[in-house]
Design an enzyme around this catalytic site. Structure first.
Site, PDB file in Angstrom:
ATOM      1  N   LYS A 107       5.792   8.642  -0.415  1.00 54.55           N
ATOM      2  CA  LYS A 107       6.238   8.706  -1.803  1.00 54.55           C
ATOM      3  C   LYS A 107       7.758   8.838  -1.888  1.00 54.55           C
ATOM      4  O   LYS A 107       8.440   9.197  -0.927  1.00 54.55           O
ATOM      5  CB  LYS A 107       5.579   9.890  -2.521  1.00 54.55           C
TER       6      LYS A 107
ATOM      7  N   SER B 229      -2.145  -1.286  -3.244  1.00 53.10           N
ATOM      8  CA  SER B 229      -2.704  -1.927  -4.435  1.00 53.10           C
ATOM      9  C   SER B 229      -4.202  -2.168  -4.260  1.00 53.10           C
ATOM     10  O   SER B 229      -4.985  -2.013  -5.203  1.00 53.10           O
ATOM     11  CB  SER B 229      -1.994  -3.263  -4.702  1.00 53.10           C
TER      12      SER B 229
ATOM     13  N   VAL C 152      -2.939   1.845 -13.555  1.00 54.79           N
ATOM     14  CA  VAL C 152      -2.557   1.754 -12.150  1.00 54.79           C
ATOM     15  C   VAL C 152      -1.068   1.430 -12.017  1.00 54.79           C
ATOM     16  O   VAL C 152      -0.499   1.554 -10.937  1.00 54.79           O
ATOM     17  CB  VAL C 152      -3.418   0.706 -11.419  1.00 54.79           C
ATOM     18  N   ALA C 153      -0.419   1.057 -13.106  1.00 54.28           N
ATOM     19  CA  ALA C 153       1.009   0.730 -13.085  1.00 54.28           C
ATOM     20  C   ALA C 153       1.888   1.933 -13.393  1.00 54.28           C
ATOM     21  O   ALA C 153       3.088   1.777 -13.624  1.00 54.28           O
ATOM     22  CB  ALA C 153       1.293  -0.390 -14.091  1.00 54.28           C
ATOM     23  N   ILE C 154       1.323   3.129 -13.365  1.00 56.71           N
ATOM     24  CA  ILE C 154       2.066   4.312 -13.796  1.00 56.71           C
ATOM     25  C   ILE C 154       3.280   4.581 -12.911  1.00 56.71           C
ATOM     26  O   ILE C 154       4.288   5.127 -13.359  1.00 56.71           O
ATOM     27  CB  ILE C 154       1.126   5.546 -13.868  1.00 56.71           C
ATOM     28  N   ASP C 155       3.232   4.188 -11.633  1.00 54.95           N
ATOM     29  CA  ASP C 155       4.398   4.358 -10.754  1.00 54.95           C
ATOM     30  C   ASP C 155       5.617   3.614 -11.280  1.00 54.95           C
ATOM     31  O   ASP C 155       6.752   3.995 -10.994  1.00 54.95           O
ATOM     32  CB  ASP C 155       4.088   3.858  -9.338  1.00 54.95           C
TER      33      ASP C 155
ATOM     34  N   LEU D 153       1.988  -5.897 -12.753  1.00 48.63           N
ATOM     35  CA  LEU D 153       3.160  -5.537 -11.967  1.00 48.63           C
ATOM     36  C   LEU D 153       4.239  -6.596 -12.110  1.00 48.63           C
ATOM     37  O   LEU D 153       3.980  -7.787 -11.979  1.00 48.63           O
ATOM     38  CB  LEU D 153       2.794  -5.402 -10.482  1.00 48.63           C
TER      39      LEU D 153
ATOM     40  N   GLU E 175       7.955  -1.251  -1.958  1.00 50.54           N
ATOM     41  CA  GLU E 175       7.326  -2.050  -3.012  1.00 50.54           C
ATOM     42  C   GLU E 175       8.089  -3.322  -3.357  1.00 50.54           C
ATOM     43  O   GLU E 175       7.582  -4.149  -4.119  1.00 50.54           O
ATOM     44  CB  GLU E 175       7.115  -1.208  -4.276  1.00 50.54           C
TER      45      GLU E 175
ATOM     46  N   HIS F 123      10.145   3.098  -6.352  1.00 53.22           N
ATOM     47  CA  HIS F 123       9.818   2.935  -7.781  1.00 53.22           C
ATOM     48  C   HIS F 123      10.962   3.463  -8.651  1.00 53.22           C
ATOM     49  O   HIS F 123      10.777   4.371  -9.465  1.00 53.22           O
ATOM     50  CB  HIS F 123       8.508   3.647  -8.122  1.00 53.22           C
TER      51      HIS F 123
ATOM     52  N   ARG G 242      -1.077  11.769   2.103  1.00 50.92           N
ATOM     53  CA  ARG G 242      -0.739  10.725   3.068  1.00 50.92           C
ATOM     54  C   ARG G 242       0.447  11.153   3.935  1.00 50.92           C
ATOM     55  O   ARG G 242       1.117  12.146   3.656  1.00 50.92           O
ATOM     56  CB  ARG G 242      -0.409   9.417   2.335  1.00 50.92           C
TER      57      ARG G 242
ATOM     58  N   TYR H 122       8.267   4.219  -0.392  1.00 41.64           N
ATOM     59  CA  TYR H 122       8.152   3.768  -1.773  1.00 41.64           C
ATOM     60  C   TYR H 122       9.216   4.482  -2.602  1.00 41.64           C
ATOM     61  O   TYR H 122       9.445   5.684  -2.432  1.00 41.64           O
ATOM     62  CB  TYR H 122       6.764   4.107  -2.345  1.00 41.64           C
TER      63      TYR H 122
ATOM     64  N   ALA I 277      -0.279   9.228 -10.564  1.00 42.71           N
ATOM     65  CA  ALA I 277       0.808   8.404 -10.033  1.00 42.71           C
ATOM     66  C   ALA I 277       0.674   8.099  -8.547  1.00 42.71           C
ATOM     67  O   ALA I 277       1.424   7.269  -8.030  1.00 42.71           O
ATOM     68  CB  ALA I 277       2.150   9.084 -10.304  1.00 42.71           C
ATOM     69  N   ASN I 278      -0.217   8.758  -7.868  1.00 41.58           N
ATOM     70  CA  ASN I 278      -0.423   8.441  -6.441  1.00 41.58           C
ATOM     71  C   ASN I 278      -1.919   8.356  -6.165  1.00 41.58           C
ATOM     72  O   ASN I 278      -2.465   9.078  -5.338  1.00 41.58           O
ATOM     73  CB  ASN I 278       0.253   9.465  -5.532  1.00 41.58           C
TER      74      ASN I 278
END
Length: 372
Positions: free
Chosen positions: A75, A134, A267-270, A240, A118, A96, A15, A94, A299-300
């Site tokens: 990221k 998401s 999907v919450a690994i970030d 989340l 986020e 995190h 991205r 982002y 993670a992405n």
């Protein structure tokens, strides 16, 4: 303002922080946009498209960081990028931070002002800059989970929709928010037997009203989760807590109660992951096995569909980006309490409570910062 967009350097991240359309909008308002060469190639945007939008192309990330007043990324800044941040510089991306003490300490040491996508909010209590990713991650989760379920990848060898005479995969989605809703829609669309767990009765009513019999819903308790995962072929973790570390919903001990070859998609690994055995992986090496259960913890995730993700993210971030550039970060945050909610770090001070709680650090009120 000089707005800089470097090329993303996290592994398998395709991205880019600014689309040519965003660059054009910024230039039209009198700002200077500096793009690292080939920053948009992974998303299908070549240098010429940025030049046509009025941006300037530079050869290195060092030039971007040295020149720009505001850095726009996707990221969280990697260690080498954090060394290039400077006092007074604005970072918009982002972050995190809750599960990442190294990044947090580096950002504090840099003296920069960091606004996290986020944790920006909206008037409905949503997270408008997290929502598009998401949505993407939620829709990807059953897709990558079904691939992991294939026997050659270590899974149970179960087809999501089954075939006549053979039942479909049983999918449990923990969390009925944006990620969970999109995951459930896609999994059900693939023909799976889907159950969504959530602790909000209004949310469960909404899901039932809107989706009817497309998938089932159930109130989330530790007991319900423990019972359902025993028969599950796939569990998608979609919980989340904004800005905070994700809660651990399935323990290592519980893996032994699951079917061999069952799949966990986190999907919450970030935010640190919502399974005790989760650890971040990359698209290059996305899955691993613990106690016979396959884990997909990239993670992405949205980086796998970089063009869709970049355009969706750009649509959401553009109004905030233009406000920050046009007014400066302090005035923009004073005028918009939802943007102020995105302020995580300023001049060596942590300004987001959930991160301070997670990392045991002192926190200064963001309101105190902007009103100083």
């Amino acid at each position: 303002m000089k707005i800089g967009c470097p090329k993303e350097i996290k592994p398998q991240e395709f991205r880019v922080g600014m689309t040519p359309n965003a660059a054009q909008e910024a230039v039209a308002r009198g700002h200077e946009v500096i793009i690292e060469t080939n920053a948009g190639m992974g998303s299908g945007f070549d240098n010429d498209s940025y030049v046509a939008a009025g941006a300037r192309i530079v050869d290195t990330a060092e030039e971007v960081f040295a020149t720009a007043d505001m850095i726009v990324k996707v990221k969280e800044p990697q260690a080498v990028e954090r060394k290039m941040l400077r006092e007074g510089q604005l970072l918009f991306t982002y972050l995190h931070l809750a599960p990442d003490p190294d990044q947090t300490h580096d950002l504090l040491a840099s003296g920069c002002t960091a606004i996290a996508y986020e944790t920006v909010t909206d008037r409905n209590g949503g997270l408008p800059l997290l929502a598009p990713m998401s949505e993407v991650a939620g829709r990807l989760a059953p897709q990558v989970g079904s691939w992991t379920l294939q026997k050659a990848n270590g899974g149970r060898g179960v087809l999501m929709g089954g075939v006549p005479g053979v039942g479909p995969a049983k999918v449990i989605v923990i969390g009925g928010g944006v990620v969970g809703t999109h995951a459930a829609k896609i999994a059900a669309g693939m023909g799976a037997d889907v159950t969504v767990l959530d602790r909000s009765l209004p949310r469960l009513r909404y899901l039932d009203d809107v989706f009817g019999g497309t998938f089932k819903s159930q109130y989330s308790t530790a007991g319900a989760t423990a019972e359902l995962i025993q028969d599950a072929d796939m569990v998608i973790g979609a919980v989340l807590i904004p800005g905070a570390a994700a809660p651990k919903l399935i323990s290592r001990a519980q893996l032994s109660t699951m079917k061999p070859g069952a799949v966990l998609v986190d999907v919450a690994i970030d935010q640190g992951g919502c399974f005790e055995t989760s650890k971040a992986t990359t698209h290059a090496d996305p899955i691993y096995e613990v106690d016979g259960v396959m884990h997909y913890c990239v993670a992405n995730m949205p980086g796998a569909v970089a063009r869709t993700s970049t355009i969706a993210l750009g649509n959401a971030t553009m109004p905030f980006l233009l406000a920050l550039a046009g007014k400066g970060w302090k005035k923009a945050c004073q005028d918009d309490p939802h943007l102020l909610a995105g302020l995580n770090v300023h001049a060596g001070q942590l300004t987001y409570e959930a991160v301070g709680t997670a990392l045991g650090l002192d926190v200064v009120s963001p309101e105190a910062i902007v009103n100083a």
